[in-house]
Design an enzyme around this catalytic site. Structure first.
Site: not given
Ligand code: UDP
Length: 492
Positions: A132, A29
């Protein structure tokens, strides 16, 4: 950076825009989010990355060169309240937790970052937050300040749509066994999957499914979604995502292409455990297009017996290879349980084993490499597409079985190794004969040649997408234009 010479026009029109980039703190990520922050800063945005103190040094290393080039990019930190949730200090990343209870506590600690994010927004007054998808609660924090939250999805439109159509229409409830194929409903392309290939959070009620539903709902309440993809890669599914699932989205990828310089590529993620020189020297000594690269991302943890099968399969394929294996610090190199007797001596000059972290993008883009055995994590998939390599798909967990379908059935640039069962981290078992066969299929013969041609064409399209006038470049321009208008409310 790709856009060192960005026109003054773009720079001046967006110079006031300050954006927060908040990744979930794990490699798969943080890597694309840091690339994205670099990309935005190269377009005149002031980019501020939010990191934990644990990850801060690697964030700073990754952006060092971008800062030196004069682009406005920096890092601020939030501290995970590990003690408050009852986790030891070393659990700074999800991978350091090793029981369901610890995993739940980790997610609690992540959720408790909201007050720290509020404080940062008050102090820095960004115009927008890009966070995110694993941080759905950030939509409410952004709303408090009247600023837009954009969700960042580190996967393909194809996988997003496939999983969402499966979650909503539940085709897996109408079949008699885990191995019986079903067609994904309301999804273009007559794509079939099996229940065994579905993530547990889609087919069962797990703790993560609650978060997943929250993620999906928060996306609909967000300003929109940013995808690390490009329009030409999956046009049908891009439209489906917008028209059928109702998401506003922008495609700005492949974001890894902002790393043009060798040093940038070396600094992605973690410093490589093999010297750039020895790795590239080894590749330089190989014939163009002859090498297969094998790596299963940052999280996959294969058993010793599975690694043994891979070793034998690679040897039997007779293709030169670079193979990345997780390092076991407790065992002396060359004495690992999985290593067949005399293997490294036999493979001298034929195969290179990297224990630990490899400079993946550098390797994939080397002219000697033309095949990639991958677990189909989205970053790896895009890196493979951008490098124009053919792939052996070996999905393990997350949405990787969906990405396998995209690679093998839609783009037709790879073949499946034959993994059938979704499993967290450890992977379905695959025998050496299947490894050998799949590797030969992508490297030798007419079918391999056809895949090679398609893969190279796709890589050219990927590179064009991020150039001035390309689809991702234009999508980013449109997004930046739009973000200039939203008013900040309640930010002192
Ligand atoms: N990666 C790398 N070297 C390694 C292992 C992984 O550079 O030895 C990078 C890879 O290039 C990719 C990321 O780590 O950018 C892994 O992300 P992906 O989405 O492919 O898989 P995940 O690790 O999230 O399962």
């Amino acid at each position: 950076m790709a856009n060192e010479g960005e026109t003054n026009d773009t720079k001046s029109t967006t110079s006031k825009l300050h954006i927060f980039f908040f990744p979930f703190p794990s490699k798969g990520h943080t890597i694309p989010m840091i690339d994205m922050a670099k990309l935005f800063s190269s377009r005149g945005v002031k980019s501020t990355l939010i990191s934990t103190p644990h990850n801060e040094p690697s964030f700073l290393r990754s952006i060092e060169r971008t800062q030196k080039l004069g682009f406005d990019i920096g890092v601020v930190t939030v501290k995970l309240p590990l003690e408050k949730v009852g986790l030891p200090e070393h659990c700074q990343i999800l991978d350091s937790t090793n029981s369901p209870d610890m995993i739940n506590k980790y997610w609690m600690a992540i959720r408790m970052l909201d007050k720290q994010l509020e404080k940062l927004i008050k102090e820095h007054c960004p115009a927008c937050v890009i966070t995110d998808t694993f941080l759905p609660w950030t939509v409410d924090v952004a709303a408090k300040f009247g600023i837009p939250r954009l969700a960042f999805h580190g996967t393909s439109h194809f996988a997003m749509c496939a999983l969402e159509c499966t979650r909503l229409y539940k085709p897996h409830l109408n079949i008699s066994s885990d191995s019986e194929p079903f067609v994904i409903p309301n999804f273009p392309g007559e794509i079939t999957m099996t229940r065994a290939q579905l993530p547990d959070f889609i087919k069962e009620d797990t703790e993560f499914s609650k978060l997943y539903i929250e993620m999906m709902e928060s996306e609909l309440r967000s300003y929109g979604v940013i995808m690390n993809s490009f329009k030409e890669l999956e046009p049908v599914y891009t439209d489906h995502y917008r028209d059928v699932l109702g998401r506003r989205s922008w495609r700005v990828g492949p974001v890894l292409l902002c790393n043009q310089d060798t040093e940038d590529k070396l600094q992605r993620g973690t410093r490589a455990t093999i010297g750039e020189d020895s790795c590239l020297k080894w590749l330089d000594s190989r014939e163009a297009g002859s090498v297969v690269y094998i790596c299963f991302g940052s999280r996959t943890d294969f058993s010793a017996s599975q690694l043994h099968e891979i070793a034998e399969g690679l040897e039997a394929s007779r293709q030169p290879f670079v193979w990345v294996v997780k390092k076991d610090e407790s065992v002396e190199e060359g004495k690992e349980e999985w290593l067949p007797q005399g293997y490294e001596e036999r493979m001298q000059g034929k195969g290179l084993i990297i224990r630990g972290w490899a400079p993946q993008v550098l390797i994939l883009h080397h002219k000697a490499v033309s095949g990639f055995v991958t677990h189909c994590g989205w970053n790896s998939t895009l890196e493979g597409i951008t490098a124009g390599v053919r792939m052996v798909t070996w999905p393990v967990a997350a949405e990787q079985f969906c990405n396998e379908k995209l690679i093998t059935e839609v783009l037709r640039i790879g073949v499946p190794v034959g993994a059938k069962q979704w499993m967290v981290k450890v992977g379905d078992s695959v025998e050496s004969e299947k490894v050998e066969k799949a590797v030969k299929r992508i490297m030798i013969g007419d079918e391999a040649e056809e895949m090679r041609v398609r893969a190279i064409e796709l890589s050219k399209i990927a590179k064009k997408a991020v150039e001035e006038g390309g689809s991702s470049h234009s999508d980013l321009t449109a997004l930046l234009e739009e973000l200039k208008s939203p008013k900040k409310v309640g930010c002192s």
